[in-house]
Write an enzyme that holds these catalytic residues in place. Structure first.
Site, PDB file in Angstrom:
ATOM      1  N   CYS A  44       0.814  -1.216   0.000  1.00 59.87           N
ATOM      2  CA  CYS A  44       0.000   0.000   0.000  1.00 59.87           C
ATOM      3  C   CYS A  44       0.845   1.263   0.000  1.00 59.87           C
ATOM      4  O   CYS A  44       0.646   2.164  -0.799  1.00 59.87           O
ATOM      5  CB  CYS A  44      -0.933  -0.003   1.208  1.00 59.87           C
ATOM      6  SG  CYS A  44      -1.882   1.508   1.337  1.00 59.87           S
ATOM      7  N   CYS A  49      -1.605   1.758  -3.099  1.00 65.36           N
ATOM      8  CA  CYS A  49      -2.621   2.812  -2.951  1.00 65.36           C
ATOM      9  C   CYS A  49      -2.058   4.217  -2.806  1.00 65.36           C
ATOM     10  O   CYS A  49      -2.580   5.154  -3.401  1.00 65.36           O
ATOM     11  CB  CYS A  49      -3.500   2.552  -1.726  1.00 65.36           C
ATOM     12  SG  CYS A  49      -3.404   0.909  -1.061  1.00 65.36           S
ATOM     13  N   LYS A  52      -0.168   5.511  -5.962  1.00 69.09           N
ATOM     14  CA  LYS A  52      -1.192   5.507  -7.016  1.00 69.09           C
ATOM     15  C   LYS A  52      -2.121   6.708  -6.881  1.00 69.09           C
ATOM     16  O   LYS A  52      -2.420   7.392  -7.855  1.00 69.09           O
ATOM     17  CB  LYS A  52      -1.963   4.180  -6.942  1.00 69.09           C
ATOM     18  CG  LYS A  52      -3.088   3.978  -7.941  1.00 69.09           C
ATOM     19  CD  LYS A  52      -4.455   4.433  -7.463  1.00 69.09           C
ATOM     20  CE  LYS A  52      -4.884   3.971  -6.105  1.00 69.09           C
ATOM     21  NZ  LYS A  52      -5.377   2.617  -5.997  1.00 69.09           N
ATOM     22  N   TYR A 179      -9.658  -3.194 -10.777  1.00 69.89           N
ATOM     23  CA  TYR A 179      -9.477  -1.798 -10.383  1.00 69.89           C
ATOM     24  C   TYR A 179      -8.094  -1.273 -10.758  1.00 69.89           C
ATOM     25  O   TYR A 179      -7.960  -0.127 -11.177  1.00 69.89           O
ATOM     26  CB  TYR A 179      -9.783  -1.606  -8.888  1.00 69.89           C
ATOM     27  CG  TYR A 179      -8.775  -2.152  -7.919  1.00 69.89           C
ATOM     28  CD1 TYR A 179      -7.798  -1.322  -7.373  1.00 69.89           C
ATOM     29  CD2 TYR A 179      -8.802  -3.492  -7.520  1.00 69.89           C
ATOM     30  CE1 TYR A 179      -6.876  -1.813  -6.471  1.00 69.89           C
ATOM     31  CE2 TYR A 179      -7.883  -3.979  -6.623  1.00 69.89           C
ATOM     32  CZ  TYR A 179      -6.914  -3.150  -6.100  1.00 69.89           C
ATOM     33  OH  TYR A 179      -5.990  -3.639  -5.224  1.00 69.89           O
ATOM     34  N   GLU A 183      -7.609   1.987 -13.061  1.00 75.63           N
ATOM     35  CA  GLU A 183      -6.956   3.165 -12.462  1.00 75.63           C
ATOM     36  C   GLU A 183      -5.773   3.619 -13.303  1.00 75.63           C
ATOM     37  O   GLU A 183      -5.636   4.810 -13.619  1.00 75.63           O
ATOM     38  CB  GLU A 183      -6.514   2.842 -11.033  1.00 75.63           C
ATOM     39  CG  GLU A 183      -7.693   2.744 -10.079  1.00 75.63           C
ATOM     40  CD  GLU A 183      -7.340   2.248  -8.690  1.00 75.63           C
ATOM     41  OE1 GLU A 183      -8.153   2.447  -7.784  1.00 75.63           O
ATOM     42  OE2 GLU A 183      -6.259   1.648  -8.495  1.00 75.63           O
ATOM     43  N   HIS A 439     -27.104  21.810   0.136  1.00 77.03           N
ATOM     44  CA  HIS A 439     -27.212  22.236  -1.255  1.00 77.03           C
ATOM     45  C   HIS A 439     -26.300  23.429  -1.537  1.00 77.03           C
ATOM     46  O   HIS A 439     -26.175  24.291  -0.685  1.00 77.03           O
ATOM     47  CB  HIS A 439     -28.681  22.632  -1.531  1.00 77.03           C
ATOM     48  CG  HIS A 439     -28.930  23.057  -2.934  1.00 77.03           C
ATOM     49  ND1 HIS A 439     -28.945  22.162  -3.987  1.00 77.03           N
ATOM     50  CD2 HIS A 439     -29.154  24.284  -3.463  1.00 77.03           C
ATOM     51  CE1 HIS A 439     -29.184  22.825  -5.102  1.00 77.03           C
ATOM     52  NE2 HIS A 439     -29.305  24.109  -4.824  1.00 77.03           N
ATOM     53  N   GLU A 444     -25.912  15.473  -1.868  1.00 77.23           N
ATOM     54  CA  GLU A 444     -27.326  15.650  -1.496  1.00 77.23           C
ATOM     55  C   GLU A 444     -28.228  14.674  -2.248  1.00 77.23           C
ATOM     56  O   GLU A 444     -29.321  14.343  -1.796  1.00 77.23           O
ATOM     57  CB  GLU A 444     -27.784  17.098  -1.739  1.00 77.23           C
ATOM     58  CG  GLU A 444     -27.858  17.502  -3.199  1.00 77.23           C
ATOM     59  CD  GLU A 444     -28.312  18.948  -3.381  1.00 77.23           C
ATOM     60  OE1 GLU A 444     -29.339  19.327  -2.785  1.00 77.23           O
ATOM     61  OE2 GLU A 444     -27.640  19.696  -4.121  1.00 77.23           O
TER      62      GLU A 444
END
Length: 450
Positions: A44, A49, A52, A179, A183, A439, A444
């Site tokens: 990682c 991760c 990356k 993934y 990616e 908002h 939302e």
């Protein structure tokens, strides 16, 4: 604790799971040693991760610099320097490796920067020939990229090498549909490479919800990424003037500057001596463990990707923590709940998900209600970017309980972290409806679906 052994705990592998387990065990009063043959920090931190995500940030500027003009910004003479980004990312990885090493040292964990092998029930032999003993052994050796068999496969890189390239490829062929493939396709594409994804199956991101997968395929295609499904590699041959001749099953030989394999990861169990002590291995090469991460041998445990339960860093960290608390914490044993783990794909735009897909929910629950919001984010509208986001709530038809949330949108992973709590604790669609929207935001939409 046990005086007949050199250590109370010996951990093999200093990645996210191994470091957490060692640090917490030491904090509980155990005498701990850890061995790492590569770099402290594991996949990682060093080659996964973390670097990356930094490349993903770098790639996002390509579109931001385009979009900013509609917001009144003029940028003169923009250019991209891959080497500068690469070296800055690698420098930060060095910093993190130092921080992880320091954390272990501060907790009096002995670090052996060499390979370790289990050579007896409680005995570990280091690459230097030194032998040590430990009451408990923890295997946290992680996983590595699977490199498929095809002629010239040695000329391809894996995700490990992608962080060290000396130049960006003009054309890159990426094998895989998961993934990592998606990616890196997004990253290379934003940096100006011609990107081709080759997948031997007919689907991307198999474990994700169909609507979200289809949307990523559509947006990626619009961005210029080319996809070829049901295709395999026949050979990769180096070309005299640089680059490679690549032959895929469905077309003529073509030329590429780089071939990358991202076709899954396999547990690192080779050369650990597991067979000598009778640790059971599953059919995917994973170490088999019970819910407390204990192997078939009472005093040997395993956490993280080497157990191939859920291959995600935060899961490995939780397993490491639970192991330390169970074995050295003095309280009741702690098991990690692997249900309802949220995840993300840092594609362009990113995907985030938690819980069941619509298909899984229909198979499991029978009666299912699905709510969908398909919209163009406000920023995209003004930027003139015709890119739509998608959010989906999957609910139990009888109770209204939300059993899955799936989204593809800018910042989807950031929104999902809080939304995942709601699914984990079993909130209902009515609970979401009763919450007032913030908002204007994309998030939302989660509380406005009707």
């Amino acid at each position: 604790m046990a005086d007949q052994y050199d250590y109370d705990l010996f951990t093999i592998g200093a990645g996210s799971g191994g470091v957490r387990a060692s640090r917490v065990s030491a904090a509980h009063g155990a005498k701990v040693a850890i061995a790492e043959e590569h770099r402290v920090g594991g996949t990682c931190v060093i080659r996964g991760c973390v670097p990356k995500k930094m490349l993903v940030y770098g790639a996002h500027f390509a579109e931001d610099l385009e979009d900013c003009q509609r917001f009144g910004w003029e940028i003169e003479g923009k250019s991209f320097d891959w080497i500068k980004l690469r070296d800055n990312v690698l420098a930060d990885v060095d910093r993190l490796e130092g921080a992880y090493t320091e954390t272990l040292a501060n907790h009096d964990v002995t670090i052996f920067k060499e390979r370790a092998e289990i050579t007896g029930p409680h005995e570990i032999t280091l690459a230097s020939g030194q032998k040590v003993t430990a009451k408990y052994i923890l295997i946290a050796t992680g996983a590595r990229p699977r490199m498929p068999e095809c002629e010239g496969a040695e000329h391809a890189i894996s995700s490990n090498e992608a962080f060290h390239l000396d130049e960006l490829p003009k054309k890159v062929i990426i094998a895989g549909g998961g993934y990592i493939a998606n990616e890196f396709a997004g990253i290379f594409n934003e940096f100006g490479s011609d990107v081709h994804i080759v997948n031997r199956g007919d689907r991307l991101l198999r474990s994700y919800d169909e609507a979200v997968r289809d949307r990523l395929l559509q947006i990626s295609t619009t961005k210029g990424i080319k996809f070829r499904f049901n295709t395999t590699f026949e050979y990769i041959k180096p070309c005299e003037e640089g680059g490679y001749f690549v032959k895929l099953s469905d077309c003529d030989e073509e030329k590429a500057d780089l071939v990358m394999f991202a076709v899954g990861r396999i547990p690192n169990i080779e050369g650990l001596g597991l067979d000598k002590v009778g640790v059971e291995i599953g059919e995917r090469g994973e170490i088999l463990v019970d819910r407390f991460s204990k192997t078939s041998v009472d005093h040997i445990y395993a956490v993280g990707d080497v157990t191939d339960r859920v291959q995600l860093t935060p899961v490995a960290i939780r397993e490491g923590q639970a192991f330390a608390d169970t074995v050295f914490g003095g309280g009741d044993p702690v098991a990690v709940d692997h249900d309802c783990v949220p995840s993300a794909v840092f594609s362009h735009p990113p995907i985030a998900a938690v819980g069941m897909t619509e298909g899984e929910a229909k198979n499991k629950l029978g009666s299912v209600k699905v709510y969908l919001s398909d919209f163009r984010p406000m920023k995209n509208v003004l930027a003139g970017r015709n890119e739509r986001s998608l959010m989906k709530l999957v609910c139990d038809g009888d109770s209204g309980k939300i059993v899955g949330i799936h989204m593809i949108a800018p910042e989807a992973p950031e929104m999902m972290q809080a939304a995942a709590i709601a699914v984990k604790v079993g909130l209902t669609k009515a609970d979401f409806d009763s919450t007032v929207a913030i908002h204007p935001t994309m998030a939302e939409e989660l509380v406005l679906m009707r």
